[in-house]
Design an enzyme around this catalytic site. Structure first.
Site, PDB file in Angstrom:
ATOM      1  N   GLU A  41      38.584  33.082  39.315  1.00  0.00           N
ATOM      2  CA  GLU A  41      38.797  32.737  40.718  1.00  0.00           C
ATOM      3  C   GLU A  41      39.433  31.079  40.519  1.00  0.00           C
ATOM      4  O   GLU A  41      38.790  30.484  39.647  1.00  0.00           O
ATOM      5  CB  GLU A  41      37.551  32.595  41.503  1.00  0.00           C
ATOM      6  CG  GLU A  41      37.661  32.274  43.050  1.00  0.00           C
ATOM      7  CD  GLU A  41      36.342  32.416  43.804  1.00  0.00           C
ATOM      8  OE1 GLU A  41      35.376  32.380  43.347  1.00  0.00           O
ATOM      9  OE2 GLU A  41      36.454  32.254  45.147  1.00  0.00           O
ATOM     10  N   LYS A 113      40.037  37.724  49.634  1.00  0.00           N
ATOM     11  CA  LYS A 113      38.915  37.543  49.584  1.00  0.00           C
ATOM     12  C   LYS A 113      38.120  37.632  50.910  1.00  0.00           C
ATOM     13  O   LYS A 113      38.491  36.984  51.897  1.00  0.00           O
ATOM     14  CB  LYS A 113      38.120  36.201  48.770  1.00  0.00           C
ATOM     15  CG  LYS A 113      36.596  36.071  48.545  1.00  0.00           C
ATOM     16  CD  LYS A 113      36.352  34.912  48.016  1.00  0.00           C
ATOM     17  CE  LYS A 113      34.895  34.602  47.809  1.00  0.00           C
ATOM     18  NZ  LYS A 113      34.559  33.408  47.068  1.00  0.00           N
ATOM     19  N   CYS A 155      34.487  37.204  43.323  1.00  0.00           N
ATOM     20  CA  CYS A 155      33.203  36.221  43.417  1.00  0.00           C
ATOM     21  C   CYS A 155      32.054  37.079  44.172  1.00  0.00           C
ATOM     22  O   CYS A 155      31.527  37.930  44.219  1.00  0.00           O
ATOM     23  CB  CYS A 155      33.697  35.089  43.596  1.00  0.00           C
ATOM     24  SG  CYS A 155      32.425  33.653  42.922  1.00  0.00           S
TER      25      CYS A 155
HETATM   26  O1  LIG Z   1      35.324  26.659  47.122  1.00  0.00           O
HETATM   27  C1  LIG Z   1      35.882  26.452  46.052  1.00  0.00           C
HETATM   28  O2  LIG Z   1      36.114  25.547  45.506  1.00  0.00           O
HETATM   29  C2  LIG Z   1      36.260  27.778  45.326  1.00  0.00           C
HETATM   30  N1  LIG Z   1      35.626  28.792  45.576  1.00  0.00           N
HETATM   31  C3  LIG Z   1      34.365  29.069  45.115  1.00  0.00           C
HETATM   32  O3  LIG Z   1      34.060  28.501  44.267  1.00  0.00           O
HETATM   33  C4  LIG Z   1      33.540  30.191  45.706  1.00  0.00           C
HETATM   34  C5  LIG Z   1      33.236  29.766  46.995  1.00  0.00           C
HETATM   35  S1  LIG Z   1      32.367  28.242  46.975  1.00  0.00           S
HETATM   36  N2  LIG Z   1      32.530  30.692  44.845  1.00  0.00           N
HETATM   37  C6  LIG Z   1      31.583  31.483  45.012  1.00  0.00           C
HETATM   38  O4  LIG Z   1      32.035  32.506  45.986  1.00  0.00           O
HETATM   39  C7  LIG Z   1      30.506  31.568  44.252  1.00  0.00           C
HETATM   40  C8  LIG Z   1      29.647  33.062  44.611  1.00  0.00           C
HETATM   41  C9  LIG Z   1      28.387  32.989  44.095  1.00  0.00           C
HETATM   42  O5  LIG Z   1      28.062  32.016  42.810  1.00  0.00           O
HETATM   43  C10 LIG Z   1      27.200  33.889  44.150  1.00  0.00           C
HETATM   44  O6  LIG Z   1      27.540  34.807  44.937  1.00  0.00           O
HETATM   45  O7  LIG Z   1      26.195  33.642  43.796  1.00  0.00           O
END
Ligand SMILES: O=C(O)CNC(=O)[C@H](CS)NC(=O)CCC(=O)C(=O)O
Length: 277
Positions: A41, A113, A155
């Site tokens: 991602e 997503k 993710c």
């Molecule tokens: O926002 C950004 O810069 C890029 N996107 C991410 O890093 C995304 C959303 S914050 N990360 C996740 O979805 C982590 C999920 C996870 O760690 C879990 O389900 O435990």
């Protein structure tokens, strides 16, 4: 067919990430035969300034990030599940969009997503609100690739088994999971979630994660891995940028699903009438 999960520690810089990607993927040019490669991602930019992703966002089908990823697929003659990049959404936000390219560099599908990470985590960042910038996808995608039917999840999606059931019900035998799992939740849940999804759906799961400490201090878990339809961890990375490989065996899926036909045994959803009063 060979399956690959690429692990990166993406920075906020496009150029740096592309150079890291080329370096990690370089061995692919020595590999003949069909290859399915999954990137993490936010492959082209991660943990930058608050509006960095919105600034980089491209319309679907045009832009330098999409051209670079298409070229990588062509150069390495692989089916490329190109992690996620920000793609314009109609409401002014962007989608966390996973584009899939065939080995000629043609885009053969993409997935936005579905489940957005609006979660508090007891780590240095604490409060994640992905929906502030990212629009939720609307569709389940199973993409017909030259290598078979491929499901895509991203993710946080991995926590929603219904999505995986829907992809397998639509013929998916392999599911790709580009990710940027946090270090805290990765340590606690990453491997059991991947094995559960692979086992209950009797499919290969290729999970390509971000791993390490990023520009503004976000820490991601790494441990990218490829899990078999029986739940075995066939290959896994540690913390550094790397690429892990496993072989795809369609007969293995057929044998497991014949001996344990769980897809035919599904009883849910139980209707209200079937609930005990
Ligand atoms: O926002 C950004 O810069 C890029 N996107 C991410 O890093 C995304 C959303 S914050 N990360 C996740 O979805 C982590 C999920 C996870 O760690 C879990 O389900 O435990």
């Amino acid at each position: 067919m060979k399956l690959y999960a690429v692990q990166l520690c993406s920075s906020s810089s496009l150029e740096t990430n592309l150079a890291m990607l080329r370096q990690v993927m370089a061995p692919l040019s020595e590999v003949s035969g069909p290859k399915l490669v999954v990137l993490p991602e936010c492959v082209m930019s991660f943990d930058g300034e608050p509006d960095a992703m919105a600034t980089l966002s491209e319309p679907l089908g045009e832009g330098s990030m999409q051209r670079a990823l298409s070229q990588l697929a062509q150069e390495h003659r692989c089916t490329l599940v190109a992690g996620t990049i920000p793609i314009h959404a109609p409401d002014g936000r962007f989608y966390a969009s996973c584009l899939v390219f065939d080995d000629t560099g043609r885009r053969i599908g993409h997935y936005n997503k579905l489940h957005l990470f609006d979660v508090d985590v007891a780590d240095g960042v604490g409060r994640y609100r992905e929906s502030d910038t990212t629009a939720p996808g609307q569709h389940v995608e199973v993409i017909d690739t030259p290598l078979g039917k491929l499901g895509i999840a991203v993710c946080y999606d991995v926590r929603f088994p219904e999505l995986f059931r829907a992809m397998v019900a639509n013929g998916a035998q392999i599911i790709a999971l580009p990710s940027a799992f946090t270090q805290v939740t990765g340590e606690a849940h990453w491997q059991p979630l991947l094995q559960a999804r692979a086992i209950e759906n009797q499919c290969y799961l290729i999970a390509a994660n971000q791993g390490g400490t990023h520009d503004h201090g976000r820490m991601t878990w790494g441990q990218s891995m490829i899990v078999s339809p029986w739940g075995e961890v066939l290959a896994q990375a540690q913390q550094s940028p790397s690429m892990v490989m496993a072989s795809f065996d369609a007969d293995k899926i057929h044998q497991i699903r014949q001996q344990m036909p769980t897809q035919q045994h599904i009883r849910m959803p139980i209707t209200a009438a079937q609930l005990k009063k």
